[in-house]
Motif scaffolding. Structure first.
Motif, PDB file in Angstrom:
ATOM      1  N   GLY A  49      -7.810  -1.377  -5.989  1.00 25.58           N
ATOM      2  CA  GLY A  49      -7.855   0.099  -5.401  1.00 25.58           C
ATOM      3  C   GLY A  49      -9.235   0.678  -5.665  1.00 25.58           C
ATOM      4  N   ASP A  89      -4.555  -0.359  -2.899  1.00 28.24           N
ATOM      5  CA  ASP A  89      -5.173   0.859  -2.463  1.00 28.24           C
ATOM      6  C   ASP A  89      -4.500   2.042  -3.184  1.00 28.24           C
ATOM      7  OD1 ASP A  89      -5.657   3.204  -0.954  1.00 28.24           O
ATOM      8  OD2 ASP A  89      -4.001   2.966   0.552  1.00 28.24           O
ATOM      9  N   ASP A 129       0.945  -1.311   0.037  1.00 32.10           N
ATOM     10  CA  ASP A 129      -0.122   0.010   0.027  1.00 32.10           C
ATOM     11  C   ASP A 129       0.811   1.285  -0.031  1.00 32.10           C
ATOM     12  OD1 ASP A 129      -2.078  -1.903   0.516  1.00 32.10           O
ATOM     13  OD2 ASP A 129      -2.934  -0.283   1.929  1.00 32.10           O
TER      14      ASP A 129
END
Ligand code: AHR
Length: 340
Positions: A149, A134, A109
């Protein structure tokens, strides 16, 4: 003289070689050290290294818990969780460490988009599949298996469109509207995308004016501090758009302290992103008027990707999570079904 010059050249060459060889040797030693120190993971598990951004928001906690609950030992995974501590350099270093540890998969992330090329290249060389989750990275897509994401730009557009509808419904379509934006971390794709989406829509309205657009790093504390400064500077604010709920909670504190009204009851219009539990309570109370959902439940999709890769299947390069928009009008009807 010639002899002297030849002697100088030889000495210089020796120094350069020593320096160069020294550095190379150092690198080899440090790699050996890493390998010697590396834990040996039990072969019966699929070892997944997960590099998180930090703990900047409620969204982040929900996202971390999702990984901890998904990649469990009873399902056959060993999760190596690394907290990036809001430091992108630390995240990159952690990625190198995981490669040296020879984990089976790495999920990142990323805090910011830039700075990932070299380590992703190295992971590819070592044949360790990387999943970006993400936020995105600016590195070439061939360097990682896939990205999972939110469509951050679309989130920004949704927020602005809600404002447009709200102003129309309330007969304020042609009024001059002064907007303040609290931005997320500079260089983070969540902030870049949301700002882009917002600005593209704001530009369509000649009577909408952005008074200030400031970075508050996705945290509640900075949301409060930045909003305090903005309130000293500007007296005529119609709308606060915060690029996550936590910064908005901080901004609300600043407005309360300054005795400024906000929310559905009148005063400043409040718009934010994430739509996590506390935001629903705030919407029920009418303090927060809309929260554009950012879905933190990504781990299940990452697990599916890993299962597919284990079976030698191809995986989709870009995979979006499902998201919605919640408002003070419909929060009560959804609050009971929320998972985060
Ligand atoms: O990248 C997702 C964003 O990061 C969330 O909106 C925010 O709350 C988090 O910190």
């Amino acid at each position: 003289m010639k002899k002297y010059l030849a002697w100088c050249f030889t000495v210089l060459l020796a120094i350069l070689c020593l320096g160069g060889c020294g550095r190379e040797e150092e690198e080899i030693q440090s790699k050996k050290l890493h390998r010697a120190d590396a834990p040996v993971y039990d072969e019966k598990y699929i070892t997944v290294g997960f590099i998180q951004t930090g703990k900047e928001s409620d969204w982040r906690d929900a996202n971390t818990n999702d990984y901890l609950n998904t990649f469990t030992e009873d399902k056959g995974y060993k999760l190596v969780y690394i907290d990036g501590n809001s430091d992108s350099g630390r995240q990159v270093k952690a990625a190198y460490d995981l490669i040296y540890q020879n984990v089976d998969y790495i999920i990142i992330d990323p805090i910011v988009e830039d700075g990932w090329e070299d380590v992703l290249e190295f992971a590819k060389q070592k044949e360790i599949p990387v999943i970006i989750a993400d936020r995105g990275v600016s590195a070439d897509q061939s360097l990682y298996k896939c990205w999972i994401g939110s469509d951050f730009k679309t989130e920004g557009v949704k927020a602005a469109k809600w404002l447009q509808d709200y102003l129309e419904e309330n007969g304020r379509k042609d009024e001059d509207i002064n907007i303040v934006v609290l931005e997320g971390t500079e260089g983070a794709s969540a902030a870049i995308g949301r700002t882009e989406g917002l600005l593209s829509e704001i530009a369509k309205h000649k009577n909408w004016h952005v008074l200030a657009s400031r970075n508050a790093n996705f945290t509640q504390g900075e949301g409060r501090d930045v909003m305090e400064h903005i309130l000293w500077q500007y007296k005529d604010i119609d709308v606060v758009i915060s690029e996550n709920d936590n910064m908005m909670f901080g901004a609300m504190k600043a407005m309360e302290q300054a005795g400024i009204e906000y929310g559905a009851g009148g005063g400043i219009i409040t718009i934010s992103f994430d739509a996590l539990g506390e935001a629903f309570h705030m919407m029920e109370e009418g303090k927060l008027m809309v929260s554009v959902e950012c879905n933190p439940l990504i781990a299940g999709i990452a697990e599916k990707v890993i299962k597919d890769l284990e079976k030698g299947r191809e995986v989709g390069k870009v995979q979006y999570v499902k998201e919605s928009v919640f408002t003070y009008k419909n929060a009560a009807q959804h609050i009971g079904n929320r998972k985060y």
